[in-house]
Design an enzyme around this catalytic site. Structure first.
Site, short mmCIF file in Angstrom:
data_model
loop_
_atom_site.label_atom_id
_atom_site.label_comp_id
_atom_site.label_asym_id
_atom_site.label_seq_id
_atom_site.Cartn_x
_atom_site.Cartn_y
_atom_site.Cartn_z
N ASP A 34 0.91 -1.18 -0.16
CA ASP A 34 -0.01 -0.07 -0.11
C ASP A 34 0.87 1.14 0.20
O ASP A 34 1.95 1.29 0.55
CB ASP A 34 -0.87 0.02 1.35
CG ASP A 34 -2.03 -1.02 1.21
OD1 ASP A 34 -2.20 -1.83 0.08
OD2 ASP A 34 -2.94 -1.02 2.14
N HIS A 181 3.70 -2.28 3.35
CA HIS A 181 3.60 -0.98 2.51
C HIS A 181 5.05 -0.50 1.86
O HIS A 181 6.13 -0.75 2.38
CB HIS A 181 3.46 0.22 3.85
CG HIS A 181 2.15 0.13 4.26
ND1 HIS A 181 1.88 -1.04 5.35
CD2 HIS A 181 0.89 0.69 4.23
CE1 HIS A 181 0.64 -0.88 5.68
NE2 HIS A 181 -0.13 -0.11 5.20
#
Length: 211
Positions: A34, A181
């Site tokens: 992400d 992430h």
């Protein structure tokens, strides 16, 4: 500090209409990243994935697609998938329905400029996992709303990298959707945990596929 690594099945039952776990071939895992793509971190992720022949899905922020188009193109060129994480990384609980839908659409437009095939199966993950029922209802006819089974908590800089890795491995099972992430905030833990996570599950015969 209490951290949730494994999404409780009770939450799956309360929040229906979301993808939490992926049914598929045995010993298949679904890595997701992400908040990127960014040049400081995403190329490192791509290098590690290539080392293990792993594929992943990158839930990209539209602003980053615009600013770092070359990095986004690298993601696609290496056989990974780009997906929607809003244009400006909005908090759904704090954003009006019209603004939220508009922001999602802006990101989708950037995705389709890079990869027109994303129009055929639209994936969306709400930033922070926070989305209102009205926002979800409005998006669901056009998007698969993807959540996760395992949250690595790599963005938490009070978390030791070793624990980030250990708990992520412990909570992962066949079909898990795992959240890392590719962001500056998460890079310390992610850079430690990702290669070791890949090594661990590859040695056990798992494969990593896109959603």
């Amino acid at each position: 500090m209490f951290r949730l690594y494994k999404t409780p099945q009770l939450l799956w039952k309360l929040m229906t209409g979301y993808t939490w776990l992926k049914e598929g071939p045995d010993k298949t895992l679904y890595l997701t990243f992400d908040d990127g793509p960014i040049p400081e971190v995403t190329p490192c992720v791509l290098e590690q994935l290539a080392t293990y022949g792993a594929k992943a899905t990158f839930f990209a922020v539209g602003e980053n697609l615009v600013k770092h188009r070359d990095v986004a193109e690298q993601v696609l060129a290496q056989g990974h998938r780009l997906a929607n994480h809003t244009q400006h990384h909005l908090r759904g609980w704090e954003t009006s329905l019209p603004r939220y839908l508009s922001d999602v659409q802006l990101c989708q437009q950037e995705l389709e400029k890079l990869d027109p095939s994303t129009a055929h199966h639209k994936l969306f993950r709400p930033p922070y996992g926070r989305i209102t029922s009205r926002q979800a209802t409005a998006l669901r006819p056009d998007y698969e709303l993807v959540m996760w089974d395992v949250l690595t908590n790599d963005y938490d800089n009070s978390l030791l990298p070793e624990k980030c890795l250990r708990e992520s491995i412990r909570c992962t099972q066949s079909g898990s959707i795992i959240v890392f992430h590719d962001s500056l905030k998460a890079q310390r833990n992610m850079r430690y945990a990702l290669p070791r996570f890949l090594e661990h599950f590859t040695a056990q015969g798992y494969t990593f596929q896109t959603l």
